[in-house]
Design an enzyme around this catalytic site. Structure first.
Site, PDB file in Angstrom:
ATOM      1  CG  ASN A 198      -6.046  -5.115  -0.382  1.00 46.49           C
ATOM      2  OD1 ASN A 198      -6.655  -5.405   0.636  1.00 46.49           O
ATOM      3  ND2 ASN A 198      -4.771  -4.791  -0.378  1.00 46.49           N
ATOM      4  CG  ASP A 199      -3.977  -9.415   0.916  1.00 47.59           C
ATOM      5  OD1 ASP A 199      -4.132  -8.179   1.004  1.00 47.59           O
ATOM      6  OD2 ASP A 199      -2.961  -9.992   1.343  1.00 47.59           O
ATOM      7  CB  CYS A 236       5.362   2.136   9.120  1.00 50.19           C
ATOM      8  SG  CYS A 236       5.724   3.403   7.910  1.00 50.19           S
ATOM      9  CG  HIS A 266       2.635   1.702   5.179  1.00 47.80           C
ATOM     10  ND1 HIS A 266       3.949   1.287   5.256  1.00 47.80           N
ATOM     11  CD2 HIS A 266       1.960   0.734   4.516  1.00 47.80           C
ATOM     12  CE1 HIS A 266       4.073   0.121   4.636  1.00 47.80           C
ATOM     13  NE2 HIS A 266       2.878  -0.238   4.180  1.00 47.80           N
ATOM     14  N   GLY A 324      -1.453  -5.513  -1.516  1.00 45.63           N
ATOM     15  CA  GLY A 324      -0.958  -4.304  -2.165  1.00 45.63           C
ATOM     16  C   GLY A 324      -2.080  -3.444  -2.716  1.00 45.63           C
ATOM     17  CD  GLU A 347      -2.161  -0.201   2.782  1.00 45.73           C
ATOM     18  OE1 GLU A 347      -1.210  -0.510   3.514  1.00 45.73           O
ATOM     19  OE2 GLU A 347      -2.722  -1.012   2.027  1.00 45.73           O
ATOM     20  CD  GLU A 370       3.401  -3.745   6.306  1.00 41.19           C
ATOM     21  OE1 GLU A 370       2.169  -3.592   6.332  1.00 41.19           O
ATOM     22  OE2 GLU A 370       4.037  -3.845   5.244  1.00 41.19           O
ATOM     23  N   GLY A 412       2.295  -8.686   6.690  1.00 45.63           N
ATOM     24  CA  GLY A 412       2.069  -7.239   6.689  1.00 45.63           C
ATOM     25  C   GLY A 412       1.033  -6.926   7.752  1.00 45.63           C
TER      26      GLY A 412
END
Ligand SMILES: [Zn+2]
Length: 388
Positions: A193-194, A263, A246, A155, A243, A265, A222
């Site tokens: 963020n991961d 998107c 998206h 996120g 990102e 995702e 994701g």
């Protein structure tokens, strides 16, 4: 609980020392001359920087490999003593926390995973603190101090502020995670963020070492993308960058949890593939593993779902290549379990959509054991520790 102490601080107080240490950590062993060349510093500056690091045991000289030229300084290489310090990395998903204990070279020494019974910070933090405590106990067996904790969360994460702004998987909003975790564990904490954390691990210790521009694309729960441009991991002015999950890939496509439609995702994530397989086959597959099994059994409709996902991923990667011109894109993530079902479509869609020389970008896959997410978090803690 043991905690960090002044004895555990990094003995490099100048940017040059931090840079030299990072150069040796990522490229070593190196002679002082080679380290100077790579870091763009004078040999005298390197000698000054290296001395306290050797005295504190973070760097060691490989005396056996010593080469003494007829003139000038001895050319014996220096390397990082990975066993000199330990770090803890945690990755929190909606269901569990994965924790690793790594050495200073980010090699995993111990890995653990614990289930979560709830997702609120009040439920997650005590579980995380218990896991850290367990790993600190393990660390005592190595006789070395743990000098930092990294936590990776999916996120919108503000690393500088140590806060999770928004995490859809955990349903968190504005959680000051670094401060809370520091209080609970006594360790210096880095929160990131991961996908960015994974990118740091690739940049310092993996397939991105030595590359000035590359991207990491993760497929699975994701679709994420970490970017390195001119040698720096891109965080964006507002903490959000890369990102690609998206980026719209199917006009009027399926609805996405972000509120938009079509998107990447919403087409290629595990949940999207599972839902679509259920819809087109009428088989009530429960998760990505069952959807994959159905496709592997040869169900043509299920296989077509994977083909569509691969095409979407290929277009997303081409968008990254066209915008940034990376030398390499590393595809990773638990979604790679299905790679044989969509590798061809990824490659074809990428080649068709990449413009001109951008198509020369190497697309490489890297299987990702789930512990790697936590290892990425440890890499960010190492980065903080050495002051980068
Ligand atoms: Zn979306």
């Amino acid at each position: 609980m043991p905690s960090s102490s002044p004895a555990g601080t990094f003995p490099a107080h100048t940017p040059a020392a931090s840079q030299i240490f990072t150069t040796v950590l990522t490229h070593g062993p190196l002679t002082r001359q080679e380290a100077a060349r790579r870091a763009g510093l004078s040999p005298a500056a390197v000698t000054r920087a290296v001395r306290p690091l050797i005295e504190a045991g973070f760097l060691v000289e490989d005396a056996g490999a010593e080469v003494r030229p007829a003139l000038g300084r001895p050319a014996n290489p220096v390397r990082v003593d990975g066993g000199r310090a330990l770090f803890v990395g945690l990755k929190a998903t909606g269901d569990e926390i994965i924790g690793v204990l790594t050495d200073l070279c980010c090699r995993i020494r111990v890995a653990r995973r614990v289930p979560l019974s709830g997702r609120s910070p009040r439920e997650v933090l005590p579980v995380a603190a218990d896991l850290v405590r367990e790993l600190l106990t393990e660390a005592e067996g190595f006789g070395v101090r743990v000098l930092g904790l990294g936590i990776a969360v999916a996120g919108d994460v503000d690393r500088a502020a140590g806060a999770v702004r928004r995490s859809p998987f955990l349903d968190w909003h504005d959680v000051p995670l670094a401060g809370l975790a520091e209080e609970a564990t006594g360790l210096p904490v880095t929160v990131d963020n991961d996908v960015r954390a994974l990118t740091v691990a690739e940049q310092w210790f993996g397939d991105g070492v030595g590359l000035s521009d590359f991207a990491v694309v993760t497929v699975g729960a994701g679709i994420g993308c970490g970017l390195v441009v001119h040698g720096r991991v891109v965080s964006g002015a507002h903490g959000v960058a890369g990102e690609i999950g998206h980026v719209p890939v199917v006009p009027d496509g399926p609805p996405c949890h972000c509120g938009d439609r079509g998107c990447l995702e919403a087409v290629a994530s595990d949940a999207a593939i599972t839902a679509r397989v259920r819809e087109v086959t009428g088989v009530a597959v429960a998760d990505a593993t069952e959807a994959l099994a159905l496709a592997r059994e040869g169900d043509a409709r299920a296989r077509a779902v994977y083909a569509r996902a691969g095409e979407a991923i290929g277009r997303g990667i081409a968008a990254v290549a066209n915008l940034l011109g990376p030398e390499r894109v590393i595809i990773s993530g638990e979604g790679l379990a299905a790679y044989d079902l969509f590798a061809g479509q990824i490659r074809d869609a990428f080649t068709a959509a990449a413009f001109g020389s951008a198509a020369r970008c190497e697309v490489r896959t890297r299987p990702l054991p789930f512990e790697e997410w936590a290892r990425g978090a440890a890499a960010t803690a190492i980065q903080t520790f050495v002051g980068r």
